[in-house]
Design a protein around this motif. Structure first.
Motif, mmCIF file in Angstrom:
data_model
loop_
_atom_site.group_PDB
_atom_site.id
_atom_site.type_symbol
_atom_site.label_atom_id
_atom_site.label_comp_id
_atom_site.label_asym_id
_atom_site.label_seq_id
_atom_site.Cartn_x
_atom_site.Cartn_y
_atom_site.Cartn_z
ATOM 1 N N VAL A 167 0.836 -1.195 0.000
ATOM 2 C CA VAL A 167 0.000 0.000 0.000
ATOM 3 C C VAL A 167 0.876 1.252 0.000
ATOM 4 N N ALA A 168 1.904 1.285 0.823
ATOM 5 C CA ALA A 168 2.799 2.449 0.877
ATOM 6 C C ALA A 168 3.501 2.665 -0.463
ATOM 7 N N GLU A 169 3.938 1.594 -1.083
ATOM 8 C CA GLU A 169 4.615 1.701 -2.386
ATOM 9 C C GLU A 169 3.657 2.229 -3.453
ATOM 10 N N LEU A 170 2.408 1.767 -3.435
ATOM 11 C CA LEU A 170 1.417 2.248 -4.403
ATOM 12 C C LEU A 170 1.058 3.702 -4.156
ATOM 13 N N GLU A 171 0.998 4.112 -2.889
ATOM 14 C CA GLU A 171 0.705 5.514 -2.579
ATOM 15 C C GLU A 171 1.845 6.424 -3.019
ATOM 16 N N ALA A 172 3.076 5.930 -2.952
ATOM 17 C CA ALA A 172 4.239 6.727 -3.355
ATOM 18 C C ALA A 172 4.349 6.849 -4.871
ATOM 19 N N ALA A 173 3.740 5.910 -5.599
ATOM 20 C CA ALA A 173 3.821 5.923 -7.067
ATOM 21 C C ALA A 173 2.421 5.717 -7.649
ATOM 22 N N GLU A 217 1.095 6.160 -10.414
ATOM 23 C CA GLU A 217 0.976 5.661 -11.791
ATOM 24 C C GLU A 217 1.212 4.155 -11.888
ATOM 25 N N LYS A 218 1.653 3.540 -10.814
ATOM 26 C CA LYS A 218 1.999 2.114 -10.841
ATOM 27 C C LYS A 218 0.849 1.248 -10.348
ATOM 28 N N LYS A 219 0.964 -0.048 -10.650
ATOM 29 C CA LYS A 219 -0.037 -1.040 -10.257
ATOM 30 C C LYS A 219 0.651 -2.187 -9.526
ATOM 31 N N ALA A 220 -0.120 -2.899 -8.721
ATOM 32 C CA ALA A 220 0.388 -4.094 -8.047
ATOM 33 C C ALA A 220 0.082 -5.287 -8.935
ATOM 34 N N LEU A 221 1.099 -6.077 -9.235
ATOM 35 C CA LEU A 221 0.958 -7.270 -10.077
ATOM 36 C C LEU A 221 1.142 -8.497 -9.193
ATOM 37 N N VAL A 281 -6.718 0.058 -1.622
ATOM 38 C CA VAL A 281 -6.146 0.134 -2.972
ATOM 39 C C VAL A 281 -7.285 -0.017 -3.984
ATOM 40 N N PRO A 282 -7.403 0.886 -4.948
ATOM 41 C CA PRO A 282 -8.458 0.764 -5.961
ATOM 42 C C PRO A 282 -8.288 -0.523 -6.786
ATOM 43 N N VAL A 293 2.503 -16.102 -3.037
ATOM 44 C CA VAL A 293 2.031 -15.109 -3.993
ATOM 45 C C VAL A 293 3.074 -14.005 -4.006
ATOM 46 N N GLU A 294 3.575 -13.695 -5.189
ATOM 47 C CA GLU A 294 4.545 -12.609 -5.350
ATOM 48 C C GLU A 294 3.810 -11.333 -5.752
ATOM 49 N N VAL A 295 4.240 -10.214 -5.179
ATOM 50 C CA VAL A 295 3.654 -8.927 -5.510
ATOM 51 C C VAL A 295 4.755 -8.017 -6.038
ATOM 52 N N ARG A 296 4.543 -7.517 -7.239
ATOM 53 C CA ARG A 296 5.446 -6.530 -7.837
ATOM 54 C C ARG A 296 4.670 -5.237 -8.013
ATOM 55 N N VAL A 297 5.290 -4.113 -7.750
ATOM 56 C CA VAL A 297 4.683 -2.820 -8.023
ATOM 57 C C VAL A 297 5.440 -2.258 -9.212
ATOM 58 N N GLN A 298 4.697 -2.107 -10.308
ATOM 59 C CA GLN A 298 5.332 -1.658 -11.570
ATOM 60 C C GLN A 298 4.405 -0.794 -12.382
#
Length: 161
Positions: free
Chosen positions: A85-91, A93-97, A131-132, A156-161
């Motif tokens: 969540v923190a990584e998505l809030e900082a970026a 334009e990115k999505k969690a994969l 997270v939307p 489960v792997e989560v990438r923020v990209q």
């Protein structure tokens, strides 16, 4: 007489080369279109909980580990959810994969369902954390079998990209 036959032969060869050039252009066009579609950004239609075809970039940000046959999010997952969540809030334009994996126990159909449900559990936790839905994508890995160590495989792997 030979001049007339040579002229007809030149026309036939010209038409043949034209057809060959059109076929080559068609093949190149189709290949370019398919590559472009594979690398395109996901649309709103692809973020409804269905798997998308998105290239993974970089190493996973976090990994969620599950017990044998379990699909419920582990009790200690809150810290990892907060990291995502923190990584998505900082970026913005990115999505969690998300990509789900399984170990060697069980049948192929059951394992595929288990790895999918694990990814859905992580997705639900991210949605519950605010997270939307359009920023959480599910990706079916090319190989869902997760390596040599069974405990490492059930993840489960989560990438923020």
């Amino acid at each position: 007489m030979f001049d007339q036959e040579d002229g007809e032969l030149n026309v036939v060869i010209g038409v043949l080369f034209g057809v060959i050039a059109l076929v080559i252009a068609l093949v190149i066009g189709i290949a370019t279109w398919k590559l472009g579609a594979a690398n395109a950004a996901p649309t709103a239609e692809t973020v409804t909980g269905e798997f998308v075809e998105v290239v993974e970039i970089g190493e996973p940000l976090v990994k969620f580990y599950f017990g044998v046959g379990e699909t419920a999010l582990p009790a200690d997952a809150a810290a990892d959810v907060a990291i995502v969540v923190a990584e998505l809030e900082a970026a913005p334009e990115k999505k969690a994969l998300l990509s789900g994996f399984h170990d060697e126990t069980g049948g192929a159909a059951v394992n595929a369902e288990v790895s999918k449900n694990r990814a859905l559990s992580v997705r639900e936790a991210l949605l519950a954390a605010g997270v939307p839905a359009e920023r959480v994508l599910l990706r079916r890995p090319a190989v869902t079998l997760g390596g040599g160590d069974a405990a490492e495989a059930r993840r489960v792997e989560v990438r923020v990209q």
